[in-house]
Design an enzyme around this catalytic site. Structure first.
Site, PDB file in Angstrom:
ATOM      1  N   LEU A  12     174.967  27.524-144.488  1.00 35.84           N
ATOM      2  CA  LEU A  12     176.026  27.592-143.479  1.00 35.84           C
ATOM      3  C   LEU A  12     175.490  27.203-142.103  1.00 35.84           C
ATOM      4  O   LEU A  12     176.159  26.489-141.348  1.00 35.84           O
ATOM      5  CB  LEU A  12     176.622  29.015-143.442  1.00 35.84           C
ATOM      6  N   ILE A  36     166.599  38.506-136.561  1.00 40.79           N
ATOM      7  CA  ILE A  36     167.736  39.373-136.183  1.00 40.79           C
ATOM      8  C   ILE A  36     167.461  40.854-136.431  1.00 40.79           C
ATOM      9  O   ILE A  36     168.222  41.702-135.981  1.00 40.79           O
ATOM     10  CB  ILE A  36     169.052  38.944-136.879  1.00 40.79           C
ATOM     11  N   ASP A 101     182.149  38.060-151.303  1.00 45.41           N
ATOM     12  CA  ASP A 101     183.024  38.604-152.349  1.00 45.41           C
ATOM     13  C   ASP A 101     182.317  39.706-153.148  1.00 45.41           C
ATOM     14  O   ASP A 101     182.969  40.473-153.853  1.00 45.41           O
ATOM     15  CB  ASP A 101     183.468  37.474-153.299  1.00 45.41           C
ATOM     16  N   TYR A 124     172.677  43.840-152.965  1.00 40.25           N
ATOM     17  CA  TYR A 124     173.111  42.787-152.039  1.00 40.25           C
ATOM     18  C   TYR A 124     174.516  43.083-151.502  1.00 40.25           C
ATOM     19  O   TYR A 124     174.729  43.120-150.286  1.00 40.25           O
ATOM     20  CB  TYR A 124     173.080  41.427-152.748  1.00 40.25           C
ATOM     21  N   TRP A 149     180.615  32.051-153.623  1.00 41.68           N
ATOM     22  CA  TRP A 149     180.104  30.927-154.432  1.00 41.68           C
ATOM     23  C   TRP A 149     179.803  29.686-153.556  1.00 41.68           C
ATOM     24  O   TRP A 149     180.332  28.604-153.770  1.00 41.68           O
ATOM     25  CB  TRP A 149     181.113  30.554-155.510  1.00 41.68           C
TER      26      TRP A 149
HETATM   27  N1  LIG Z   1     175.167  31.668-150.920  1.00 42.99           N
HETATM   28  C1  LIG Z   1     176.273  32.191-151.460  1.00 42.99           C
HETATM   29  O1  LIG Z   1     176.645  31.877-152.593  1.00 42.99           O
HETATM   30  C2  LIG Z   1     177.104  33.162-150.660  1.00 42.99           C
HETATM   31  C3  LIG Z   1     178.222  33.752-151.268  1.00 42.99           C
HETATM   32  C4  LIG Z   1     179.019  34.622-150.527  1.00 42.99           C
HETATM   33  C5  LIG Z   1     178.696  34.906-149.203  1.00 42.99           C
HETATM   34  N2  LIG Z   1     177.586  34.332-148.653  1.00 42.99           N
HETATM   35  C6  LIG Z   1     177.266  34.689-147.273  1.00 42.99           C
HETATM   36  O2  LIG Z   1     177.384  33.508-146.497  1.00 42.99           O
HETATM   37  C7  LIG Z   1     176.441  33.538-145.426  1.00 42.99           C
HETATM   38  C8  LIG Z   1     175.654  32.262-145.401  1.00 42.99           C
HETATM   39  O3  LIG Z   1     174.979  32.134-146.654  1.00 42.99           O
HETATM   40  P1  LIG Z   1     174.004  30.903-146.944  1.00 42.99           P
HETATM   41  O4  LIG Z   1     174.186  30.560-148.379  1.00 42.99           O
HETATM   42  O5  LIG Z   1     174.148  29.868-145.895  1.00 42.99           O
HETATM   43  O6  LIG Z   1     172.598  31.635-146.790  1.00 42.99           O
HETATM   44  P2  LIG Z   1     171.138  30.973-146.852  1.00 42.99           P
HETATM   45  O7  LIG Z   1     171.215  29.538-147.184  1.00 42.99           O
HETATM   46  O8  LIG Z   1     170.323  31.891-147.710  1.00 42.99           O
HETATM   47  O9  LIG Z   1     170.645  31.076-145.338  1.00 42.99           O
HETATM   48  C9  LIG Z   1     170.332  32.290-144.736  1.00 42.99           C
HETATM   49  C10 LIG Z   1     169.389  31.981-143.601  1.00 42.99           C
HETATM   50  O10 LIG Z   1     169.091  33.218-142.917  1.00 42.99           O
HETATM   51  C11 LIG Z   1     167.710  33.193-142.627  1.00 42.99           C
HETATM   52  N3  LIG Z   1     167.178  34.536-142.386  1.00 42.99           N
HETATM   53  C12 LIG Z   1     166.724  35.436-143.296  1.00 42.99           C
HETATM   54  N4  LIG Z   1     166.256  36.523-142.674  1.00 42.99           N
HETATM   55  C13 LIG Z   1     166.434  36.331-141.344  1.00 42.99           C
HETATM   56  C14 LIG Z   1     166.133  37.098-140.199  1.00 42.99           C
HETATM   57  N5  LIG Z   1     165.551  38.322-140.302  1.00 42.99           N
HETATM   58  N6  LIG Z   1     166.441  36.601-138.981  1.00 42.99           N
HETATM   59  C15 LIG Z   1     167.008  35.366-138.873  1.00 42.99           C
HETATM   60  N7  LIG Z   1     167.288  34.585-139.925  1.00 42.99           N
HETATM   61  C16 LIG Z   1     167.014  35.057-141.151  1.00 42.99           C
HETATM   62  C17 LIG Z   1     167.109  32.562-143.865  1.00 42.99           C
HETATM   63  O11 LIG Z   1     165.776  32.170-143.628  1.00 42.99           O
HETATM   64  P3  LIG Z   1     164.737  32.165-144.884  1.00 42.99           P
HETATM   65  O12 LIG Z   1     165.261  31.172-145.840  1.00 42.99           O
HETATM   66  O13 LIG Z   1     163.453  31.796-144.206  1.00 42.99           O
HETATM   67  O14 LIG Z   1     164.745  33.574-145.422  1.00 42.99           O
HETATM   68  C18 LIG Z   1     168.056  31.398-144.075  1.00 42.99           C
HETATM   69  O15 LIG Z   1     167.706  30.289-143.273  1.00 42.99           O
HETATM   70  C19 LIG Z   1     175.613  34.804-145.639  1.00 42.99           C
HETATM   71  O16 LIG Z   1     176.123  35.831-144.838  1.00 42.99           O
HETATM   72  C20 LIG Z   1     175.836  35.148-147.088  1.00 42.99           C
HETATM   73  O17 LIG Z   1     175.684  36.533-147.339  1.00 42.99           O
HETATM   74  C21 LIG Z   1     176.798  33.470-149.338  1.00 42.99           C
END
Ligand SMILES: NC(=O)c1ccc[n+]([C@@H]2O[C@H](COP(=O)([O-])OP(=O)(O)OC[C@H]3O[C@@H](n4cnc5c(N)ncnc54)[C@H](OP(=O)(O)O)[C@@H]3O)[C@@H](O)[C@H]2O)c1
Length: 288
Positions: A12, A36, A101, A124, A149
């Protein structure tokens, strides 16, 4: 508009930077620049940059790993968003937080509305729910977007996993009894931008893809797009399997379809995810 973005190197976070409207300034940070979970650093970064909006795309998203790394998952998914809300309040900035979700148990048979009872099945989902609660407690006007997803041309996701496995497998077993809506990360970014432009009321909003599928159907859609665009020469056979045939450390909701009427009423279009797969599938080598 000045935006402080966290988690900028994630799916994202990257997509958000790709679709910023003209005239919006962003300070894109990830854990190496702004962790954070560190309240002092968060407060001083926010006080220095003085954003209008803080967009939190940072999260601990490793669903199975969270079952054993409870403490770090809680720090990133609960304490981190709380820190951002506290820091944002000090400069009058609005917080946009993203959730999941997986706050639901998947026992519903119709799409979940924002006020439906939560009951996460794993660590999670529980830590993400705690993050939502902390954000809405400390900044009631914050925007909280639950999505599902997620895939994109960045990072790790189901689309990339399927394409990787297809390189050397003739058949794959993919779960056929969990249902959800794939969502392109760039469309989540667009949804956030629309809510900010419309100055939408604070609270929880659901946002996901426009069609419900099981994981095996998602895999078939990916392979069909990959063949159409010459990314794969031939599709592996996708065999539907049950959740019990594919045990994982974390339990997943069997039905996590989100009702998105509230966000659609703000003018947001649902993620046309099959079209998005077509659009991003040829983006190699980022993609495979
Ligand atoms: N992926 C899914 O399927 C999914 C589904 C539903 C909701 N979501 C939600 O959507 C949002 C975006 O998801 P995404 O898939 O884009 O996640 P992502 O690709 O895993 O990216 C998360 C980012 O946060 C960084 N991060 C981790 N710990 C941190 C910290 N302490 N301080 C600052 N940054 C930190 C990670 O760095 P590192 O990689 O170095 O740890 C990574 O760059 C999240 O809130 C997630 O819970 C995701």
């Amino acid at each position: 508009m000045r935006i402080l973005l966290t988690g900028a190197k994630g799916q994202l976070g990257n997509c958000f930077q790709d679709c910023l409207p003209a005239g919006w300034d962003v300070w894109a940070t990830d854990a190496d620049v702004l962790d954070i979970t560190d309240l002092n650093k968060v407060k001083s970064a926010v006080a220095d940059y003085r954003p209008d909006v803080v967009v939190n795309a940072a999260a601990f998203t490793a669903v199975d790993k969270a079952e054993t790394d409870h403490e770090i998952a809680a720090l990133i998914n609960e304490v981190g968003p709380k820190n951002l809300a506290l820091a944002a309040n000090e400069v009058g900035a609005r917080l946009v937080h993203v959730s999941t979700d997986y706050v639901f148990d998947g026992e519903a048979t119709t799409p979940y509305i924002e006020t439906a009872s939560t009951n996460p099945l794993g660590v999670y989902g529980k830590t993400k729910l705690d993050g939502e609660i902390a954000v809405s407690h400390h900044q009631p006007d914050a925007l909280i977007i639950r999505t599902a997803w997620v895939f994109s041309e960045y990072g790790n996701n189901f689309v990339k996993t399927m394409l990787r496995l297809a390189q050397d497998r003739d058949s794959l077993g993919v779960v056929s009894d969990q249902f959800g809506c794939p969502t392109y990360a760039g469309d989540i970014a667009q949804a956030i931008i629309v809510l900010l432009q419309k100055k939408s009321a604070g609270g929880v909003y659901h946002f996901c893809g426009d069609q419900t599928v099981a994981w095996n159907e998602f895999a078939e859609a990916i392979f069909s797009s990959a063949i159409k665009h010459g990314v794969l020469a031939k599709s592996p056979i996708v065999n539907g399997i049950t959740t019990s045939q594919y045990p994982t450390p974390a339990r997943r909701p069997k039905y996590s379809v989100l009702n998105c009427e509230k966000i659609q009423n703000q003018g947001v279009i649902l993620s046309p995810w099959k079209d998005r797969i077509d659009e991003i599938i040829t983006i190699q080598p980022k993609y495979c």
